[in-house]
Motif scaffolding. Structure first.
Motif, PDB file in Angstrom:
ATOM      1  N   THR A  86      37.279  31.898  20.827  1.00  0.00           N
ATOM      2  CA  THR A  86      36.446  31.445  21.797  1.00  0.00           C
ATOM      3  C   THR A  86      35.366  31.806  22.075  1.00  0.00           C
ATOM      4  N   SER A  87      34.331  31.271  22.014  1.00  0.00           N
ATOM      5  CA  SER A  87      32.964  31.655  22.672  1.00  0.00           C
ATOM      6  C   SER A  87      32.839  30.953  24.575  1.00  0.00           C
ATOM      7  N   GLY A  88      33.362  32.438  25.446  1.00  0.00           N
ATOM      8  CA  GLY A  88      32.874  32.094  26.154  1.00  0.00           C
ATOM      9  C   GLY A  88      34.569  31.932  27.016  1.00  0.00           C
ATOM     10  N   THR A  89      35.455  32.796  26.477  1.00  0.00           N
ATOM     11  CA  THR A  89      36.947  32.398  27.673  1.00  0.00           C
ATOM     12  C   THR A  89      36.377  33.796  27.675  1.00  0.00           C
ATOM     13  N   LEU A  90      37.337  33.641  29.286  1.00  0.00           N
ATOM     14  CA  LEU A  90      37.207  34.390  30.134  1.00  0.00           C
ATOM     15  C   LEU A  90      38.723  34.857  30.791  1.00  0.00           C
ATOM     16  N   VAL A  91      39.153  36.451  30.943  1.00  0.00           N
ATOM     17  CA  VAL A  91      40.530  36.473  31.696  1.00  0.00           C
ATOM     18  C   VAL A  91      40.785  37.322  32.552  1.00  0.00           C
ATOM     19  N   VAL A  92      40.743  37.464  33.436  1.00  0.00           N
ATOM     20  CA  VAL A  92      40.830  38.788  34.518  1.00  0.00           C
ATOM     21  C   VAL A  92      42.007  39.302  34.650  1.00  0.00           C
ATOM     22  N   GLN A  93      41.749  40.743  34.292  1.00  0.00           N
ATOM     23  CA  GLN A  93      42.813  41.531  33.808  1.00  0.00           C
ATOM     24  C   GLN A  93      43.076  42.824  34.899  1.00  0.00           C
ATOM     25  N   ASP A  94      43.973  43.185  35.189  1.00  0.00           N
ATOM     26  CA  ASP A  94      43.651  45.161  35.656  1.00  0.00           C
ATOM     27  C   ASP A  94      43.502  45.565  35.423  1.00  0.00           C
ATOM     28  N   ALA A  95      44.411  46.729  35.469  1.00  0.00           N
ATOM     29  CA  ALA A  95      43.260  48.036  35.631  1.00  0.00           C
ATOM     30  C   ALA A  95      44.103  48.715  34.471  1.00  0.00           C
ATOM     31  N   GLN A  96      45.342  47.761  33.628  1.00  0.00           N
ATOM     32  CA  GLN A  96      46.268  48.584  32.829  1.00  0.00           C
ATOM     33  C   GLN A  96      46.149  47.028  31.003  1.00  0.00           C
ATOM     34  N   GLY A  97      45.260  46.347  31.859  1.00  0.00           N
ATOM     35  CA  GLY A  97      44.970  45.410  31.314  1.00  0.00           C
ATOM     36  C   GLY A  97      45.936  44.180  30.380  1.00  0.00           C
ATOM     37  N   VAL A 151      38.768  38.104  41.983  1.00  0.00           N
ATOM     38  CA  VAL A 151      39.067  39.714  41.395  1.00  0.00           C
ATOM     39  C   VAL A 151      39.280  40.472  42.368  1.00  0.00           C
ATOM     40  N   PRO A 152      40.320  40.977  42.136  1.00  0.00           N
ATOM     41  CA  PRO A 152      41.038  42.418  43.048  1.00  0.00           C
ATOM     42  C   PRO A 152      39.598  43.568  42.527  1.00  0.00           C
ATOM     43  N   ALA A 153      39.563  44.629  43.717  1.00  0.00           N
ATOM     44  CA  ALA A 153      39.563  46.490  43.459  1.00  0.00           C
ATOM     45  C   ALA A 153      40.357  46.123  42.109  1.00  0.00           C
ATOM     46  N   GLY A 154      39.479  47.105  41.327  1.00  0.00           N
ATOM     47  CA  GLY A 154      40.240  47.618  40.053  1.00  0.00           C
ATOM     48  C   GLY A 154      40.952  46.642  39.334  1.00  0.00           C
ATOM     49  N   HIS A 155      39.922  45.265  38.990  1.00  0.00           N
ATOM     50  CA  HIS A 155      40.062  44.453  38.079  1.00  0.00           C
ATOM     51  C   HIS A 155      38.832  44.389  37.395  1.00  0.00           C
ATOM     52  N   ARG A 156      38.861  43.633  36.132  1.00  0.00           N
ATOM     53  CA  ARG A 156      38.119  43.438  35.058  1.00  0.00           C
ATOM     54  C   ARG A 156      38.260  42.544  34.669  1.00  0.00           C
ATOM     55  N   LEU A 157      36.619  41.678  33.949  1.00  0.00           N
ATOM     56  CA  LEU A 157      37.171  40.014  33.204  1.00  0.00           C
ATOM     57  C   LEU A 157      37.267  40.903  32.039  1.00  0.00           C
ATOM     58  N   ALA A 158      37.602  40.216  30.458  1.00  0.00           N
ATOM     59  CA  ALA A 158      37.548  40.526  29.941  1.00  0.00           C
ATOM     60  C   ALA A 158      37.626  39.624  28.893  1.00  0.00           C
ATOM     61  N   HIS A 159      37.118  39.146  27.425  1.00  0.00           N
ATOM     62  CA  HIS A 159      36.656  38.117  26.765  1.00  0.00           C
ATOM     63  C   HIS A 159      37.905  37.694  26.203  1.00  0.00           C
ATOM     64  N   GLN A 160      38.272  36.954  25.444  1.00  0.00           N
ATOM     65  CA  GLN A 160      40.012  36.060  24.671  1.00  0.00           C
ATOM     66  C   GLN A 160      40.152  37.737  23.676  1.00  0.00           C
ATOM     67  N   ALA A 161      39.274  38.102  22.639  1.00  0.00           N
ATOM     68  CA  ALA A 161      39.319  38.636  21.833  1.00  0.00           C
ATOM     69  C   ALA A 161      39.821  40.731  22.548  1.00  0.00           C
ATOM     70  N   ASP A 162      38.848  40.135  23.416  1.00  0.00           N
ATOM     71  CA  ASP A 162      39.469  41.975  24.219  1.00  0.00           C
ATOM     72  C   ASP A 162      40.667  41.923  24.931  1.00  0.00           C
ATOM     73  N   HIS A 163      40.958  40.638  25.342  1.00  0.00           N
ATOM     74  CA  HIS A 163      42.497  40.600  25.597  1.00  0.00           C
ATOM     75  C   HIS A 163      43.782  41.163  24.954  1.00  0.00           C
ATOM     76  N   ILE A 164      43.903  40.795  23.648  1.00  0.00           N
ATOM     77  CA  ILE A 164      44.736  40.504  22.679  1.00  0.00           C
ATOM     78  C   ILE A 164      44.353  42.175  21.769  1.00  0.00           C
ATOM     79  N   GLY A 165      42.927  42.493  21.681  1.00  0.00           N
ATOM     80  CA  GLY A 165      42.222  44.159  22.394  1.00  0.00           C
ATOM     81  C   GLY A 165      43.368  44.916  22.505  1.00  0.00           C
ATOM     82  N   ALA A 166      43.538  44.514  24.014  1.00  0.00           N
ATOM     83  CA  ALA A 166      43.967  45.151  24.505  1.00  0.00           C
ATOM     84  C   ALA A 166      45.737  45.569  24.682  1.00  0.00           C
ATOM     85  N   ARG A 167      45.862  44.312  24.339  1.00  0.00           N
ATOM     86  CA  ARG A 167      47.989  43.949  23.714  1.00  0.00           C
ATOM     87  C   ARG A 167      47.927  45.163  22.379  1.00  0.00           C
TER      88      ARG A 167
END
Length: 502
Positions: A86-97, A151-167
């Protein structure tokens, strides 16, 4: 009908992360769907502009869907996997995704105040890109999250597809320029707009690197292979948003070709060599991985009004009764809620049904809604043509309503152009095609893999009466101030075509 691909040829996996569930497909090089799996999403939190989901639930349902889709693969190799979301969906990730909290979904509007500032600070760029920032888009969400200091230090933002790609990969992966559009990515400069981000107080390091859709970004890890059934080492290919992936699944990727998805709402997407600029903000453009642009817009009208007004109705029976009737009198604008976003923008727009019976029976109401939607679809094409788009080609119809042959024929007759329905449609199929496409060959690959179920030819004998019906709707929209009074002069309609509608 294409022959199935040889057993030694690779298969392709497409994953569609939807609002209510995840769907995965296994497709061969000839476009045959050899396996399909789906699983519903839960933990959906809504209210007061909030819409959140649990990213862990995305992964759980992805694993369920892919294992079913690949259950009959045997020993055939898998050439790649691509993910849309879905377009515009975001999640905060830690350094490991890993997720650091709930995801903000595509329609979360808590960043409405930030959207005004984001629009103002980047107005010159957004104008160049042909759109306006909206409250539910991702960049206002980023500004809001930063302002809320979540958004804590060392974290970043990812889109929904990016997050599952990281998994799948076991580590963070780049995003693609399709998912990054609503996060403010400069599609003309091919870079994050650091000057705009600086003015908003957003550190560019919070945002992922960006690659072209179709580019290989990682491979499936051994751990993810155990959970998903996708073989370890399978290439992970950068995806596109769900709307763009659905367009890929229709092969409507050459100038003049358009896909029209009619489900709860009506969504049009096409291809143009040049970027379209719509001052109203109703139309905006993704970049085409092959070159050029993919303009589109999403109406709030569609078949959804039938679900709310005629729940549980036998639409097959209503269709048979509607088939016997002519063009309905008056005009119907089938908007279930309030506010329209395409083919015109009107926050105060409301549905109406004028000139017909005061208390229509279900078949009459269905007939009038079907005509109203078809006229809105024609209006959308007229608006796109007015912006300079080539709309001369055939239309590929998808969505639940495309299964209704009478309604699809009506749309062909209203548009006076052929309408084709693909054998397999949906974003997951489009993602599989993207996974299979070599760089610069997305349109060619889609043409090889996408099969059409049926083609509907327009009936020229109905052109005049349906143009009259369309004209009555245009007049009614003009009288309400939602269309410019000069609109008819810019189309095939003239001031004497439709008469009044009040």
């Amino acid at each position: 009908m294409p022959e199935p691909s040889p057993v030694e040829d690779p298969l392709w996996v497409g994953i569609d992360l939807g609002t209510q569930g995840v769907r995965a497909v296994l497709v061969d090089g000839a476009g045959a769907v050899l396996g399909s799996g789906s699983a519903p999403l839960g933990n959906d939190v809504r209210g007061d502009g909030r819409h959140e989901q649990d990213p862990a639930d995305w992964w759980r349902t992805t694993c369920l869907a892919t294992r079913v889709a690949l259950a009959g693969r045997g020993e055939r190799p898998v050439g790649g996997v691509s993910i849309d979301s879905t377009s515009g969906t975001l999640v905060v990730q830690d350094a490991q995704g890993n997720p650091a909290g709930p995801a903000l979904m595509y329609d979360d509007r808590r960043a409405a105040a930030e959207a005004v500032r984001v629009q103002d600070e980047g107005a010159e760029l957004w104008t160049a890109l042909g759109y306006r920032m909206q409250a539910s888009w991702a960049l206002p969400k980023v500004a809001w999250l930063v302002a809320e200091d979540v958004v804590p230090a060392g974290h970043r933002l990812a889109h929904q597809a990016d997050h599952i790609g990281a998994r799948l990969a076991g580590h963070p992966v780049p995003t693609d320029w399709s998912h990054a559009l609503k996060t403010g990515y400069d599609l003309l400069g091919d870079a994050w707009p650091t000057a705009v981000l600086d003015r908003l107080g957003i550190d560019p390091a919070l945002l992922p690197p960006v690659v072209a859709p179709g580019e290989r970004v990682a491979t499936v890890s051994a751990a993810a292979a155990e959970e998903t059934g996708i073989p370890a080492g399978t290439p992970i290919v950068a995806g596109m948003t769900d709307g763009c992936a659905a367009q890929v699944a229709t092969a409507a990727l050459a100038p003049g070709q358009w896909c029209s998805a009619l489900g709860t709402t009506l969504v049009l997407k096409g291809s143009t060599p040049d970027l379209l600029h719509d001052p109203s903000g109703a139309v905006y453009c993704h970049r085409n991985p092959d070159g050029g642009w993919l303009p589109g817009g999403a109406s709030s009208t569609g078949a959804g009004v039938l679900a709310s007004e005629l729940p549980g109705a036998d639409l097959d029976a209503l269709t048979e009764r509607a088939r016997e009737r002519g063009v309905p009198a008056g005009a119907t604008y089938p908007l279930a809620g309030r506010g329209e976003r395409f083919p015109f923008v009107a926050d105060g727009a409301e549905g109406f049904d004028i000139g017909g019976p005061a208390d229509p029976d279900p078949a009459t109401r269905f007939q009038r809604v079907a005509h109203g939607v078809a006229y809105v679809e024609r209006l959308a094409f007229d608006v796109l043509a007015g912006l300079g788009a080539d709309v001369s080609g055939p239309v590929i119809a998808t969505g639940g309503a495309s299964n209704n042959d009478w309604w699809t024929q009506l749309r062909a007759d209203v548009l006076q152009r052929p309408v084709a329905v693909p054998e397999h449609a949906g974003s997951a199929v489009g993602s599989a095609v993207l996974a299979a496409a070599a760089p610069g060959r997305l349109a060619a690959t889609a043409a090889e893999m996408v099969r059409m179920r049926r083609r509907f030819e327009p009936d020229p004998g109905r052109a005049d009466e349906l143009t009259d019906g369309y004209g009555r709707l245009v007049v009614a929209l003009e009288e309400r101030g939602w269309l410019e009074p000069t609109f008819r002069k810019a189309t095939s309609l003239n001031s004497g075509t439709a008469g009044g509608a009040s």
